[in-house]
Every structure is written in C-alpha cells, then in structure tokens.
Design a protein around this motif. Structure first.
Motif, PDB file in Angstrom:
ATOM      1  N   TRP A 100      25.181   3.286  -2.541  1.00  0.00           N
ATOM      2  CA  TRP A 100      24.184   4.333  -2.309  1.00  0.00           C
ATOM      3  C   TRP A 100      23.038   4.213  -3.301  1.00  0.00           C
ATOM      4  O   TRP A 100      21.904   4.608  -3.006  1.00  0.00           O
ATOM      5  N   ASP A 101      23.292   3.663  -4.470  1.00  0.00           N
ATOM      6  CA  ASP A 101      22.222   3.455  -5.441  1.00  0.00           C
ATOM      7  C   ASP A 101      21.147   2.532  -4.871  1.00  0.00           C
ATOM      8  O   ASP A 101      19.954   2.797  -5.011  1.00  0.00           O
ATOM      9  N   GLU A 102      21.562   1.473  -4.178  1.00  0.00           N
ATOM     10  CA  GLU A 102      20.601   0.594  -3.505  1.00  0.00           C
ATOM     11  C   GLU A 102      19.889   1.325  -2.375  1.00  0.00           C
ATOM     12  O   GLU A 102      18.683   1.150  -2.179  1.00  0.00           O
ATOM     13  N   VAL A 103      20.626   2.131  -1.638  1.00  0.00           N
ATOM     14  CA  VAL A 103      20.053   2.851  -0.497  1.00  0.00           C
ATOM     15  C   VAL A 103      18.929   3.769  -0.971  1.00  0.00           C
ATOM     16  O   VAL A 103      17.789   3.697  -0.491  1.00  0.00           O
ATOM     17  N   ALA A 104      19.220   4.637  -1.924  1.00  0.00           N
ATOM     18  CA  ALA A 104      18.216   5.601  -2.397  1.00  0.00           C
ATOM     19  C   ALA A 104      17.019   4.895  -3.031  1.00  0.00           C
ATOM     20  O   ALA A 104      15.868   5.265  -2.785  1.00  0.00           O
ATOM     21  N   ALA A 105      17.290   3.865  -3.836  1.00  0.00           N
ATOM     22  CA  ALA A 105      16.197   3.157  -4.504  1.00  0.00           C
ATOM     23  C   ALA A 105      15.315   2.421  -3.492  1.00  0.00           C
ATOM     24  O   ALA A 105      14.085   2.425  -3.618  1.00  0.00           O
ATOM     25  N   PHE A 106      15.936   1.813  -2.490  1.00  0.00           N
ATOM     26  CA  PHE A 106      15.126   1.087  -1.504  1.00  0.00           C
ATOM     27  C   PHE A 106      14.355   2.055  -0.607  1.00  0.00           C
ATOM     28  O   PHE A 106      13.217   1.774  -0.231  1.00  0.00           O
ATOM     29  N   TRP A 107      14.957   3.182  -0.264  1.00  0.00           N
ATOM     30  CA  TRP A 107      14.207   4.200   0.488  1.00  0.00           C
ATOM     31  C   TRP A 107      12.993   4.660  -0.309  1.00  0.00           C
ATOM     32  O   TRP A 107      11.921   4.869   0.247  1.00  0.00           O
ATOM     33  N   LEU A 108      13.162   4.817  -1.612  1.00  0.00           N
ATOM     34  CA  LEU A 108      12.033   5.193  -2.467  1.00  0.00           C
ATOM     35  C   LEU A 108      10.925   4.144  -2.349  1.00  0.00           C
ATOM     36  O   LEU A 108       9.752   4.484  -2.175  1.00  0.00           O
ATOM     37  N   MET A 109      11.296   2.885  -2.407  1.00  0.00           N
ATOM     38  CA  MET A 109      10.294   1.817  -2.287  1.00  0.00           C
ATOM     39  C   MET A 109       9.593   1.853  -0.936  1.00  0.00           C
ATOM     40  O   MET A 109       8.362   1.767  -0.867  1.00  0.00           O
ATOM     41  N   ILE A 115       3.243   5.519   1.896  1.00  0.00           N
ATOM     42  CA  ILE A 115       2.208   6.499   1.529  1.00  0.00           C
ATOM     43  C   ILE A 115       1.080   5.901   0.693  1.00  0.00           C
ATOM     44  O   ILE A 115      -0.034   6.391   0.739  1.00  0.00           O
ATOM     45  N   VAL A 116       1.349   4.839  -0.059  1.00  0.00           N
ATOM     46  CA  VAL A 116       0.311   4.275  -0.934  1.00  0.00           C
ATOM     47  C   VAL A 116      -0.504   3.220  -0.209  1.00  0.00           C
ATOM     48  O   VAL A 116      -1.729   3.276  -0.174  1.00  0.00           O
ATOM     49  N   TRP A 117       0.177   2.232   0.367  1.00  0.00           N
ATOM     50  CA  TRP A 117      -0.552   1.161   1.020  1.00  0.00           C
ATOM     51  C   TRP A 117      -0.751   1.434   2.492  1.00  0.00           C
ATOM     52  O   TRP A 117      -1.646   0.883   3.102  1.00  0.00           O
ATOM     53  N   ALA A 118       0.077   2.251   3.054  1.00  0.00           N
ATOM     54  CA  ALA A 118      -0.042   2.757   4.424  1.00  0.00           C
ATOM     55  C   ALA A 118      -0.500   1.736   5.465  1.00  0.00           C
ATOM     56  O   ALA A 118      -1.416   2.009   6.215  1.00  0.00           O
ATOM     57  N   PRO A 119       0.140   0.561   5.515  1.00  0.00           N
ATOM     58  CA  PRO A 119      -0.204  -0.298   6.651  1.00  0.00           C
ATOM     59  C   PRO A 119       0.285   0.374   7.928  1.00  0.00           C
ATOM     60  O   PRO A 119       1.225   1.159   7.893  1.00  0.00           O
ATOM     61  N   LEU A 181       4.789  -5.431  -6.784  1.00  0.00           N
ATOM     62  CA  LEU A 181       4.068  -5.330  -5.514  1.00  0.00           C
ATOM     63  C   LEU A 181       2.665  -4.767  -5.720  1.00  0.00           C
ATOM     64  O   LEU A 181       1.716  -5.188  -5.048  1.00  0.00           O
ATOM     65  N   ALA A 182       2.514  -3.814  -6.632  1.00  0.00           N
ATOM     66  CA  ALA A 182       1.193  -3.233  -6.904  1.00  0.00           C
ATOM     67  C   ALA A 182       0.253  -4.291  -7.471  1.00  0.00           C
ATOM     68  O   ALA A 182      -0.919  -4.355  -7.089  1.00  0.00           O
ATOM     69  N   VAL A 183       0.754  -5.125  -8.364  1.00  0.00           N
ATOM     70  CA  VAL A 183      -0.066  -6.212  -8.914  1.00  0.00           C
ATOM     71  C   VAL A 183      -0.452  -7.175  -7.791  1.00  0.00           C
ATOM     72  O   VAL A 183      -1.617  -7.575  -7.668  1.00  0.00           O
ATOM     73  N   GLY A 184       0.520  -7.529  -6.951  1.00  0.00           N
ATOM     74  CA  GLY A 184       0.222  -8.399  -5.820  1.00  0.00           C
ATOM     75  C   GLY A 184      -0.805  -7.791  -4.887  1.00  0.00           C
ATOM     76  O   GLY A 184      -1.731  -8.474  -4.427  1.00  0.00           O
ATOM     77  N   HIS A 185      -0.679  -6.508  -4.623  1.00  0.00           N
ATOM     78  CA  HIS A 185      -1.617  -5.816  -3.737  1.00  0.00           C
ATOM     79  C   HIS A 185      -3.023  -5.807  -4.325  1.00  0.00           C
ATOM     80  O   HIS A 185      -4.010  -5.955  -3.609  1.00  0.00           O
ATOM     81  N   ALA A 186      -3.120  -5.646  -5.649  1.00  0.00           N
ATOM     82  CA  ALA A 186      -4.424  -5.597  -6.307  1.00  0.00           C
ATOM     83  C   ALA A 186      -5.166  -6.926  -6.195  1.00  0.00           C
ATOM     84  O   ALA A 186      -6.396  -6.943  -6.175  1.00  0.00           O
ATOM     85  N   PHE A 187      -4.425  -8.022  -6.117  1.00  0.00           N
ATOM     86  CA  PHE A 187      -5.070  -9.340  -6.076  1.00  0.00           C
ATOM     87  C   PHE A 187      -5.242  -9.882  -4.679  1.00  0.00           C
ATOM     88  O   PHE A 187      -5.824 -10.945  -4.500  1.00  0.00           O
ATOM     89  N   LEU A 188      -4.755  -9.163  -3.670  1.00  0.00           N
ATOM     90  CA  LEU A 188      -4.950  -9.623  -2.302  1.00  0.00           C
ATOM     91  C   LEU A 188      -6.388  -9.388  -1.857  1.00  0.00           C
ATOM     92  O   LEU A 188      -6.987  -8.365  -2.206  1.00  0.00           O
ATOM     93  N   PRO A 189      -6.939 -10.303  -1.090  1.00  0.00           N
ATOM     94  CA  PRO A 189      -8.303 -10.068  -0.593  1.00  0.00           C
ATOM     95  C   PRO A 189      -8.322  -8.878   0.378  1.00  0.00           C
ATOM     96  O   PRO A 189      -7.377  -8.646   1.101  1.00  0.00           O
ATOM     97  N   ARG A 190      -9.386  -8.139   0.338  1.00  0.00           N
ATOM     98  CA  ARG A 190      -9.505  -6.950   1.198  1.00  0.00           C
ATOM     99  C   ARG A 190     -10.224  -7.300   2.466  1.00  0.00           C
ATOM    100  O   ARG A 190     -11.102  -8.023   2.578  1.00  0.00           O
TER     101      ARG A 190
END
Length: 190
Positions: A100-109, A115-119, A181-190
């Motif tokens: 369940w620790d993996e479940v809750a943590a992955f759901w958080l991700m 909500i942040v990157w919202a593809p 992932l946030a660092v990767g997202h920051a360096f991706l071309p827009r």
C-alpha cells in the motif's frame, strides 16, 4: 526488512502471506494491494502497476482532480493503518508483500502529474509522463539513494511508528521522482 518468512506462525515466527491472509481483514486486503503484493517477484513493482491500473480505471470513470486529491489524502492515513496492521499480523517490521505504501505514493505522483502538467487525459503525452513517473518512482523505491535511504531507516520497528516507516520512504521516493520529472519538464521544448 524480512522478505522470507518461515511457514510456521504458531511460535511467533513471521507468517507467510497467502490469499487467505489477504482476505482475512480489510487492512490486509489494502496493505497487500488487493493481492498484488503476493507477486513472487518484485511485489513493489506489482503493487505500483496495480495502483496505476486502478488510477486509470478511476479516471475512465470520471475521477476529477479534486476527488483524485481526496483519494490521495485519504490513502495516506488509511495506508498507515493498513500497513501497521498487516505488518503486525505478518509478524514482520517491513514485509515486502505490503505494497500500500507504493500504491499511495504512486497515486500521489499521478495526481501531481495531472494537476501540475495536466496533459490531456488519454493523450500520448499523458501516458509518457505516467510511464516516466513509474520508472523514476520504481528507481527511487528500489535503489533507495539518499534521502530515500534515510527515510527507510528513520521509522523502524513495530506498531504505529513502524507502519508510518513503511509509508514514509515511499512518499520520499515519490517526492524525489517528482523532482526529477520537474527538472525534465523544465528542459523540454515547449
């Protein structure tokens, strides 16, 4: 961490997790990820895949970001309880089958990604971000580099403290994976 319990539980030795164990108590059902933790190989990965499948099914059923957040928030204290009870009943401090620790943590991700990157849901980009989340989370959870290693050691033992310890290192692993992932997202071309 004990992952190889002996078959005898009569003398206080660790118990072997079985389907009977999973179905014997609601905490066991949740703690062992509806049985995904019974996987003979890589139960943490199996639990994370189960979490991903449930998230996708809930999104298909119309789970909104608000209700996704509620699910994540509720999954943490419920998981703390389920991990505590399951570990106690298995007579192990941090059983590998308790996922369940993996479940809750992955759901958080997955929720943060939504909500942040919202593809757009169901888009190729959404699936690629989810796949990247899965890979980065599994790396941090399995390899346990710092600070995940620290988090894995800080709350050891039985009872509520140990139950929180089962959850805590996975939440830290999720935070580290999200940072990557946030660092990767920051360096991706827009």
């Amino acid at each position: 961490m004990q992952d190889s319990p002996s078959p005898s539980a009569a003398d206080g030795a660790p118990r072997r997790p079985t389907w009977s164990f999973v179905l014997a108590h609601p905490a066991h059902f949740l703690g062992l990820g509806a049985g995904s933790g019974l996987s003979p190989k890589a139960p943490g990965t199996a639990g994370t895949l189960w979490a991903w499948a449930i998230w996708v099914l809930l999104q298909a059923a119309g789970l909104s970001p608000v209700w996704g957040g509620v699910l994540v928030v509720v999954s943490i204290p419920v998981g703390w309880w389920a991990c505590t009870v399951s570990a106690r009943d298995l007579r192990m401090s941090d059983p590998g089958c308790v996922v369940w620790d993996e479940v809750a943590a992955f759901w958080l991700m997955l929720w943060v990604l939504e909500i942040v990157w919202a593809p757009a849901p169901w888009s190729r980009a959404a699936w690629l971000w989810q796949l990247a989340a899965f890979a980065s989370f599994r790396f941090f959870d399995a390899v346990k580099p710092q600070p995940v290693h620290w988090a894995d050691q800080v709350f050891k033992g039985g009872g509520w403290r140990g139950g929180w310890g089962i959850m805590w290192d996975d939440l830290v692993a999720a935070a580290c994976a999200l940072a990557v992932l946030a660092v990767g997202h920051a360096f991706l071309p827009r």
